[in-house]
Design a protein around this motif. Structure first.
Motif, PDB file in Angstrom:
ATOM      1  N   LYS A 108      -1.002   6.361  10.755  1.00 55.65           N
ATOM      2  CA  LYS A 108       0.446   6.162  10.594  1.00 55.65           C
ATOM      3  C   LYS A 108       0.735   4.675  10.757  1.00 55.65           C
ATOM      4  CE  LYS A 108       4.970   7.568  12.407  1.00 55.65           C
ATOM      5  NZ  LYS A 108       5.509   7.926  11.085  1.00 55.65           N
ATOM      6  N   LYS A 109       1.520   4.151   9.849  1.00 56.52           N
ATOM      7  CA  LYS A 109       1.869   2.740   9.907  1.00 56.52           C
ATOM      8  C   LYS A 109       3.201   2.571  10.626  1.00 56.52           C
ATOM      9  CE  LYS A 109       1.712  -1.497   7.216  1.00 56.52           C
ATOM     10  NZ  LYS A 109       1.305  -2.094   5.929  1.00 56.52           N
ATOM     11  N   VAL A 110       3.179   1.733  11.660  1.00 52.66           N
ATOM     12  CA  VAL A 110       4.382   1.418  12.416  1.00 52.66           C
ATOM     13  C   VAL A 110       4.535  -0.094  12.398  1.00 52.66           C
ATOM     14  CG1 VAL A 110       5.572   1.569  14.631  1.00 52.66           C
ATOM     15  CG2 VAL A 110       4.052   3.425  13.910  1.00 52.66           C
ATOM     16  N   GLY A 111       5.593  -0.561  11.765  1.00 53.73           N
ATOM     17  CA  GLY A 111       5.741  -2.002  11.601  1.00 53.73           C
ATOM     18  C   GLY A 111       4.650  -2.526  10.698  1.00 53.73           C
ATOM     19  N   GLU A 112       3.971  -3.595  11.141  1.00 52.19           N
ATOM     20  CA  GLU A 112       2.904  -4.173  10.328  1.00 52.19           C
ATOM     21  C   GLU A 112       1.552  -3.521  10.569  1.00 52.19           C
ATOM     22  OE1 GLU A 112       2.120  -8.245  11.315  1.00 52.19           O
ATOM     23  OE2 GLU A 112       1.578  -7.785  13.394  1.00 52.19           O
ATOM     24  N   THR A 113       1.457  -2.692  11.609  1.00 53.85           N
ATOM     25  CA  THR A 113       0.155  -2.164  12.044  1.00 53.85           C
ATOM     26  C   THR A 113      -0.027  -0.709  11.652  1.00 53.85           C
ATOM     27  OG1 THR A 113       0.239  -3.653  13.963  1.00 53.85           O
ATOM     28  CG2 THR A 113      -1.390  -1.882  14.015  1.00 53.85           C
ATOM     29  N   GLU A 114      -1.194  -0.405  11.100  1.00 55.72           N
ATOM     30  CA  GLU A 114      -1.570   0.976  10.812  1.00 55.72           C
ATOM     31  C   GLU A 114      -2.448   1.492  11.946  1.00 55.72           C
ATOM     32  OE1 GLU A 114      -3.496   3.733   7.246  1.00 55.72           O
ATOM     33  OE2 GLU A 114      -3.916   1.579   7.295  1.00 55.72           O
ATOM     34  N   TYR A 115      -2.032   2.583  12.574  1.00 63.94           N
ATOM     35  CA  TYR A 115      -2.767   3.180  13.690  1.00 63.94           C
ATOM     36  C   TYR A 115      -3.586   4.345  13.140  1.00 63.94           C
ATOM     37  CZ  TYR A 115       0.479   0.383  16.418  1.00 63.94           C
ATOM     38  OH  TYR A 115       1.196  -0.664  16.924  1.00 63.94           O
ATOM     39  N   LEU A 116      -4.917   4.298  13.411  1.00 62.98           N
ATOM     40  CA  LEU A 116      -5.838   5.238  12.769  1.00 62.98           C
ATOM     41  C   LEU A 116      -6.691   5.990  13.776  1.00 62.98           C
ATOM     42  CD1 LEU A 116      -7.354   2.708  10.191  1.00 62.98           C
ATOM     43  CD2 LEU A 116      -5.488   4.287   9.738  1.00 62.98           C
ATOM     44  N   ILE A 117      -7.096   7.197  13.365  1.00 65.19           N
ATOM     45  CA  ILE A 117      -8.234   7.873  13.985  1.00 65.19           C
ATOM     46  C   ILE A 117      -9.252   8.051  12.874  1.00 65.19           C
ATOM     47  CG2 ILE A 117      -9.088   9.967  15.080  1.00 65.19           C
ATOM     48  CD1 ILE A 117      -6.399  10.302  16.408  1.00 65.19           C
ATOM     49  N   SER A 118     -10.442   7.468  13.066  1.00 68.17           N
ATOM     50  CA  SER A 118     -11.459   7.464  12.017  1.00 68.17           C
ATOM     51  C   SER A 118     -12.574   8.447  12.328  1.00 68.17           C
ATOM     52  CB  SER A 118     -12.009   6.049  11.830  1.00 68.17           C
ATOM     53  OG  SER A 118     -10.961   5.152  11.477  1.00 68.17           O
ATOM     54  N   ALA A 119     -13.462   8.636  11.357  1.00 67.20           N
ATOM     55  CA  ALA A 119     -14.419   9.750  11.391  1.00 67.20           C
ATOM     56  C   ALA A 119     -15.467   9.656  12.489  1.00 67.20           C
ATOM     57  CB  ALA A 119     -15.106   9.871  10.031  1.00 67.20           C
ATOM     58  N   PHE A 120     -15.970   8.448  12.765  1.00 71.39           N
ATOM     59  CA  PHE A 120     -17.080   8.306  13.710  1.00 71.39           C
ATOM     60  C   PHE A 120     -16.542   7.770  15.034  1.00 71.39           C
ATOM     61  CE2 PHE A 120     -18.806   7.529   9.398  1.00 71.39           C
ATOM     62  CZ  PHE A 120     -19.554   8.698   9.292  1.00 71.39           C
ATOM     63  N   PRO A 121     -16.585   8.601  16.095  1.00 73.57           N
ATOM     64  CA  PRO A 121     -15.879   8.271  17.339  1.00 73.57           C
ATOM     65  C   PRO A 121     -16.596   7.287  18.268  1.00 73.57           C
ATOM     66  CG  PRO A 121     -16.950  10.393  17.546  1.00 73.57           C
ATOM     67  CD  PRO A 121     -17.193   9.945  16.131  1.00 73.57           C
ATOM     68  N   LEU A 122     -17.768   6.797  17.887  1.00 71.76           N
ATOM     69  CA  LEU A 122     -18.535   5.934  18.796  1.00 71.76           C
ATOM     70  C   LEU A 122     -18.094   4.480  18.678  1.00 71.76           C
ATOM     71  CD1 LEU A 122     -22.083   7.491  18.304  1.00 71.76           C
ATOM     72  CD2 LEU A 122     -20.421   7.950  20.107  1.00 71.76           C
TER      73      LEU A 122
END
Length: 356
Positions: A47-61
Motif C-alpha cells: 500500500k502506498k502512503v504518501g511517497e512511500t510504498e509499504y510492502l510485504i514480500s515473498a521471502f521473509p528472511l
C-alpha cells in the motif's frame, strides 16, 4: 506449525525494527523513501502512503528500505538530489545506516527490561545431587539440603551460590545448610575442575561437587531494578556474541555450531512452548545477534556500507566505484557461503536427530 508461526513472528518483528531504524533517520534527515519492505522478492501485498510504498514480500528472511538515490549511479534531478541518500553528507549516511543495527540492540534491551518485570525463573539453593568422593560429599552435605548462607552471607538463588564458590578461588568456604528442622554448618574446601566453556576456552574453576535440585521460583523486579538488570544482561549478551564470532574465526568454536533458518524455527517453537518469557528472551537474543552481525565490516551488510562512509568522512572522497563493486561481490560470496554452511548444518543436525 507452531514453530513456523513463532519464527515468523520473531523474525518479522526483528526485521521491522531494523528497517524502522533506517526509515526513521532517513526521514529525519530529509531523505525520500520509495519503499519499505518486510521480506525480499516478489510483492505479496502493498500500500502506498504518501511517497512511500509499504510492502510485504515473498521471502521473509530480511527486508529493505529503498531510499531516493541509494546505490544509483544515474543522474538525479536537482529536486531529487536534495532529498537523495547519496546527496547527504557522510555523517548523516552513517547515522541512517547504523540506525538499523542499533535499533535491534535497543529493542533487545527493552525486551530484557520487560522480561525482568514480568518475572524470570530462578533456581533455589536446594541441592539435588551430591557427587560421590567430591568435597561436599566428604564434608557430609546431603541431597535435599538447602544452602542458606555462604561465609555468613545469605543466599537463596543457585546463581549466587555458584558465583560465591567461583569467587572463593579455591579457598575454604563455610556453608550454612537447612536440613529438615536442623541448621547445620559445613566447612568445605573446593577442588579445581578444568573444562572447556561455551566459547571453547579451557578454564579452571573451583567446585564443591553439588548439583541443583532444579527447584524453580519466579523472581519479579520493579522498573528501576529491571532497568539495571536489563542493562547488564544486554551488555553480557553483546559481549558473548562478539566473543563467539571471534572464536568462530579462530576455530575455537567449530563451524558446525552455526545455525540457519531451520534451527531458528525449531528453537522459536521450543521457546514459545516454554512460555512468553522464554520466547521474549529468545527474540532479544536473536535481535542482538542480528544487530552485531549487521555491524560487521563485510560489504553488502550495514557494516560494510559504514566502512565506505567512514572512509569518505576521513579521506574526504568516496571509495572508487570499481573498488566498491569488487568489495560488494566479495561480500556477496561470503554471505552466500555463510548461508550455505548454515543450511548444511541445519540439514545435518536434522538427519542426525532422525537417526538417533
Amino acid at each position: 506449525m507452531q514453530s513456523v508461526i513463532s519464527a515468523i513472528i520473531a523474525l518479522g518483528a526483528l526485521i521491522f525494527i531494523h528497517e524502522l531504524g533506517h526509515f526513521i533517520f532517513a526521514k529525519w534527515f530529509g531523505v525520500g523513501v520509495d519503499k519499505f519492505s518486510l521480506g525480499f522478492g516478489p510483492k505479496l501485498i502493498g500500500k502506498k502512503v504518501g511517497e512511500t510504498e509499504y510492502l510485504i514480500s515473498a521471502f521473509p528472511l530480511g527486508g529493505y528500505v529503498k531510499m531516493v538515490g541509494e546505490g544509483e549511479d544515474a543522474e538525479l534531478a536537482d529536486t531529487d538530489k536534495a532529498r537523495s541518500f547519496a546527496g547527504k553528507p557522510p555523517l548523516q549516511r552513517i547515522v541512517i545506516v547504523a540506525a538499523g543495527p542499533v535499533f535491534n540492540l535497543f529493542f533487545a534491551y527493552l525486551i530484557f527490561i520487560v522480561v525482568y518485570m514480568i518475572g524470570v525463573p530462578a533456581a533455589t539453593t536446594r541441592i539435588g545431587e551430591v557427587v560421590k568422593d567430591k568435597p561436599a560429599a566428604r564434608a557430609g552435605i546431603q541431597p535435599k539440603d538447602l544452602v542458606t548462607a555462604i561465609n555468613g552471607k545469605l543466599v537463596n538463588r543457585w546463581e549466587d551460590l555458584s558465583g560465591t564458590i567461583v569467587e572463593s578461588k579455591g579457598q575454604p568456604v563455610e556453608l550454612q545448610v537447612q536440613r529438615g528442622k536442623e541448621t547445620l554448618t559445613f566447612r568445605v574446601t573446593p577442588e579445581k575442575r578444568t573444562a572447556k566453556n561455551l566459547l571453547g576456552d579451557v578454564v579452571t574453576t573451583p567446585v564443591l561437587g553439588i548439583v541443583s535440585a532444579g527447584e524453580i521460583v519466579i523472581d519479579h523486579f520493579g522498573p528501576v531494578e529491571a532497568f539495571v538488570k536489563g542493562s547488564i544482561q544486554t551488555w553480557n549478551v553483546i559481549e558473548i556474541t562478539v566473543l563467539s564470532l571471534v572464536k568462530l574465526v579462530e576455530r575455537a568454536i567449530p563451524l558446525e555450531t552455526i545455525g540457519g533458518p531451520i534451527m531458528i524455527v525449531k528453537m522459536a517453537g521450543q521457546q514459545a512452548a516454554e512460555g512468553s518469557v522464554s520466547f521474549l528472551a529468545f527474540v532479544a537474543l536473536l535481535s542482538i545477534n542480528l544487530g552485531i552481525l549487521n555491524l560487521l565490516p563485510v560489504p553488502i551488510l550495514d557494516g560494510g556500507h559504514l566502512f565506505f562512509y567512514f572512509w569518505e568522512l576521513v579521506f574526504r572522497k568516496p571509495i572508487s566505484a570499481k573498488a566498491r563493486e569488487i568489495a560488494q561481490q566479495v561480500g556477496l560470496v561470503l554471505l552466500i557461503g555463510l548461508m550455505v554452511l548454515a543450511f548444511y548444518n541445519d540439514i545435518a543436525r536434522y538427519f542426525m536427530a532422525q537417526n538417533q
